[in-house]
Write a protein that holds these residues in place. Structure first.
Motif, mmCIF file in Angstrom:
data_model
loop_
_atom_site.group_PDB
_atom_site.id
_atom_site.type_symbol
_atom_site.label_atom_id
_atom_site.label_comp_id
_atom_site.label_asym_id
_atom_site.label_seq_id
_atom_site.Cartn_x
_atom_site.Cartn_y
_atom_site.Cartn_z
ATOM 1 N N LYS A 116 0.819 -1.154 0.044
ATOM 2 C CA LYS A 116 -0.130 0.161 0.052
ATOM 3 C C LYS A 116 0.877 1.270 0.071
ATOM 4 C CE LYS A 116 -3.697 -2.321 2.492
ATOM 5 N NZ LYS A 116 -4.786 -2.602 1.710
ATOM 6 N N ILE A 117 2.279 1.039 -0.621
ATOM 7 C CA ILE A 117 2.904 2.294 -0.585
ATOM 8 C C ILE A 117 3.572 2.473 -2.178
ATOM 9 C CG2 ILE A 117 5.422 3.053 0.341
ATOM 10 C CD1 ILE A 117 4.749 1.916 2.744
ATOM 11 N N LYS A 118 3.611 3.566 -2.437
ATOM 12 C CA LYS A 118 4.119 3.816 -3.760
ATOM 13 C C LYS A 118 5.619 3.379 -3.697
ATOM 14 C CE LYS A 118 1.533 8.026 -5.047
ATOM 15 N NZ LYS A 118 1.709 9.313 -5.050
ATOM 16 N N HIS A 119 6.165 2.552 -4.742
ATOM 17 C CA HIS A 119 7.292 2.167 -4.878
ATOM 18 C C HIS A 119 7.760 1.985 -6.387
ATOM 19 C CE1 HIS A 119 4.629 -1.445 -4.787
ATOM 20 N NE2 HIS A 119 5.524 -2.084 -5.501
ATOM 21 N N THR A 120 9.163 1.497 -6.365
ATOM 22 C CA THR A 120 9.437 1.070 -7.667
ATOM 23 C C THR A 120 10.269 -0.117 -7.409
ATOM 24 O OG1 THR A 120 10.769 1.661 -9.764
ATOM 25 C CG2 THR A 120 11.716 2.431 -7.886
ATOM 26 N N SER A 121 11.080 -1.019 -8.430
ATOM 27 C CA SER A 121 11.931 -2.105 -8.436
ATOM 28 C C SER A 121 12.530 -2.137 -9.917
ATOM 29 C CB SER A 121 11.228 -3.286 -8.023
ATOM 30 O OG SER A 121 11.949 -4.158 -7.748
ATOM 31 N N ASN A 122 13.454 -3.144 -10.051
ATOM 32 C CA ASN A 122 13.966 -3.193 -11.197
ATOM 33 C C ASN A 122 13.143 -3.219 -12.401
ATOM 34 O OD1 ASN A 122 16.413 -3.442 -10.028
ATOM 35 N ND2 ASN A 122 16.147 -5.516 -9.872
ATOM 36 N N ASP A 123 11.709 -3.856 -12.268
ATOM 37 C CA ASP A 123 10.590 -3.753 -13.089
ATOM 38 C C ASP A 123 9.306 -4.324 -12.606
ATOM 39 O OD1 ASP A 123 9.870 -3.800 -16.322
ATOM 40 O OD2 ASP A 123 9.342 -5.727 -15.581
ATOM 41 N N LEU A 124 8.317 -4.164 -13.030
ATOM 42 C CA LEU A 124 7.003 -4.595 -12.216
ATOM 43 C C LEU A 124 6.949 -6.056 -12.464
ATOM 44 C CD1 LEU A 124 4.211 -4.453 -10.784
ATOM 45 C CD2 LEU A 124 3.183 -3.878 -13.106
ATOM 46 N N ASN A 125 7.048 -6.567 -13.748
ATOM 47 C CA ASN A 125 7.267 -7.883 -13.814
ATOM 48 C C ASN A 125 8.370 -8.693 -13.186
ATOM 49 O OD1 ASN A 125 5.095 -7.931 -15.896
ATOM 50 N ND2 ASN A 125 6.173 -7.258 -17.468
ATOM 51 N N TYR A 126 9.289 -8.000 -12.853
ATOM 52 C CA TYR A 126 10.316 -8.665 -12.126
ATOM 53 C C TYR A 126 9.779 -8.987 -10.594
ATOM 54 C CZ TYR A 126 14.264 -8.541 -8.527
ATOM 55 O OH TYR A 126 15.017 -8.996 -7.522
ATOM 56 N N LEU A 127 8.990 -7.985 -10.152
ATOM 57 C CA LEU A 127 8.592 -8.270 -8.710
ATOM 58 C C LEU A 127 7.539 -9.315 -8.763
ATOM 59 C CD1 LEU A 127 7.897 -4.758 -6.941
ATOM 60 C CD2 LEU A 127 9.531 -6.274 -6.450
ATOM 61 N N LYS A 128 6.798 -9.427 -9.720
ATOM 62 C CA LYS A 128 5.454 -10.247 -9.815
ATOM 63 C C LYS A 128 6.198 -11.789 -9.994
ATOM 64 C CE LYS A 128 2.002 -9.078 -12.590
ATOM 65 N NZ LYS A 128 1.479 -8.527 -13.599
ATOM 66 N N ALA A 129 7.269 -11.904 -10.612
ATOM 67 C CA ALA A 129 8.016 -13.156 -10.801
ATOM 68 C C ALA A 129 8.757 -13.614 -9.598
ATOM 69 C CB ALA A 129 8.849 -13.114 -12.085
ATOM 70 N N ILE A 130 9.333 -12.570 -8.908
ATOM 71 C CA ILE A 130 10.263 -13.204 -7.800
ATOM 72 C C ILE A 130 9.269 -13.245 -6.421
ATOM 73 C CG2 ILE A 130 11.976 -12.328 -6.119
ATOM 74 C CD1 ILE A 130 13.066 -13.015 -8.876
ATOM 75 N N VAL A 131 8.227 -12.481 -6.315
ATOM 76 C CA VAL A 131 7.499 -12.539 -5.268
ATOM 77 C C VAL A 131 5.943 -12.950 -5.877
ATOM 78 C CG1 VAL A 131 6.683 -11.285 -3.189
ATOM 79 C CG2 VAL A 131 8.741 -10.898 -4.280
ATOM 80 N N PRO A 132 5.635 -14.054 -5.733
ATOM 81 C CA PRO A 132 4.143 -14.627 -6.102
ATOM 82 C C PRO A 132 3.202 -14.036 -5.332
ATOM 83 C CG PRO A 132 5.683 -16.541 -5.974
ATOM 84 C CD PRO A 132 6.608 -15.299 -5.281
ATOM 85 N N ASN A 133 3.199 -13.650 -3.971
ATOM 86 C CA ASN A 133 2.281 -13.047 -3.306
ATOM 87 C C ASN A 133 2.279 -11.445 -3.248
ATOM 88 O OD1 ASN A 133 4.464 -12.875 -1.827
ATOM 89 N ND2 ASN A 133 3.580 -12.992 0.206
ATOM 90 N N TYR A 134 2.872 -10.756 -4.103
ATOM 91 C CA TYR A 134 3.025 -9.557 -4.428
ATOM 92 C C TYR A 134 1.703 -8.942 -4.696
ATOM 93 C CZ TYR A 134 4.340 -4.988 -6.576
ATOM 94 O OH TYR A 134 4.200 -3.579 -6.925
ATOM 95 N N ALA A 135 1.290 -7.833 -3.753
ATOM 96 C CA ALA A 135 0.012 -7.505 -4.038
ATOM 97 C C ALA A 135 0.119 -5.852 -4.074
ATOM 98 C CB ALA A 135 -0.923 -7.694 -2.610
ATOM 99 N N GLY A 136 1.203 -5.127 -4.627
ATOM 100 C CA GLY A 136 1.423 -3.949 -4.781
ATOM 101 C C GLY A 136 1.461 -3.351 -5.929
#
Length: 192
Positions: A116-136
């Motif tokens: 529930k916080i604005k954020h970035t990472s290497n890429d959105l698809n990266y986060l979704k691939a590495i963290v299956p329970n990612y909800a942000g």
């Protein structure tokens, strides 16, 4: 009393991702850097730099933390730093500043801190691939570095932007001086 900046070091940490921020913080009379590792023993960075931390993780008191810095490295993706889970959640819940770059952003996502916080990472698809329970996903910002509340996140290609966000949040220098620093290190431009 100096504010304390705790930087977590582990085997394979991305040494260049903290290389711009640490000298500036270290020069300041207002802050003290404390490097820590899981057991206090030396670690070897991704670049082969052998580093002797100040203390082991067991000696870190969450109440002493003003800023927790989590550099990137593949250990986060492999789940090798999970002994910090309770501590990191506690730092977050106490409203203390956390700065994560590159793969360390996936660690914050894994803990639900980025839900529930604005954020970035290497890429959105990266986060979704590495963290299956990612909800942000709805809070993801495709930017080099993002600060929201007490969380700073950055892409791995943005150590200078990462440092700038930290300097601004910590009020290390006046805003104009931070921008001068940024222009010098990012673009090779210095203005008086």
């Amino acid at each position: 009393m100096k504010k304390k900046v705790y930087i977590f070091l582990f085997d394979g940490f991305s040494d260049w991702e903290i290389a711009y921020l640490t000298p500036e913080i270290n020069k300041s009379e207002k802050f003290e850097i404390i490097y820590f590792s899981k057991d206090g023993n030396p670690v070897v960075s991704m670049g082969g730099l052998r580093v002797m931390p100040h203390i082991p993780f067991a000696e870190v008191n969450v109440d002493d933390v003003d800023l927790l810095v989590l550099p990137g490295g593949v250990a986060w993706e492999k789940g090798e730093n999970n002994e910090l889970n309770h501590f990191t959640k506690n730092v977050f819940e106490k409203g203390k500043l956390i700065a994560a770059i590159c793969a360390a952003t996936s660690y914050l996502a894994q803990l639900g801190i980025l839900d529930k916080i604005k954020h970035t990472s290497n890429d959105l698809n990266y986060l979704k691939a590495i963290v299956p329970n990612y909800a942000g996903e709805s809070y993801y910002v495709n930017s080099l570095a993002v600060t929201d509340e007490n969380i700073i996140t950055a892409k791995g290609i943005a150590p200078i932007e990462f440092a700038r966000e930290i300097f601004e949040k910590m009020e290390l220098y006046k805003k104009g001086d931070i921008e001068k620093w940024f222009q010098l290190f990012k673009n090779g431009i210095w203005s008086e």
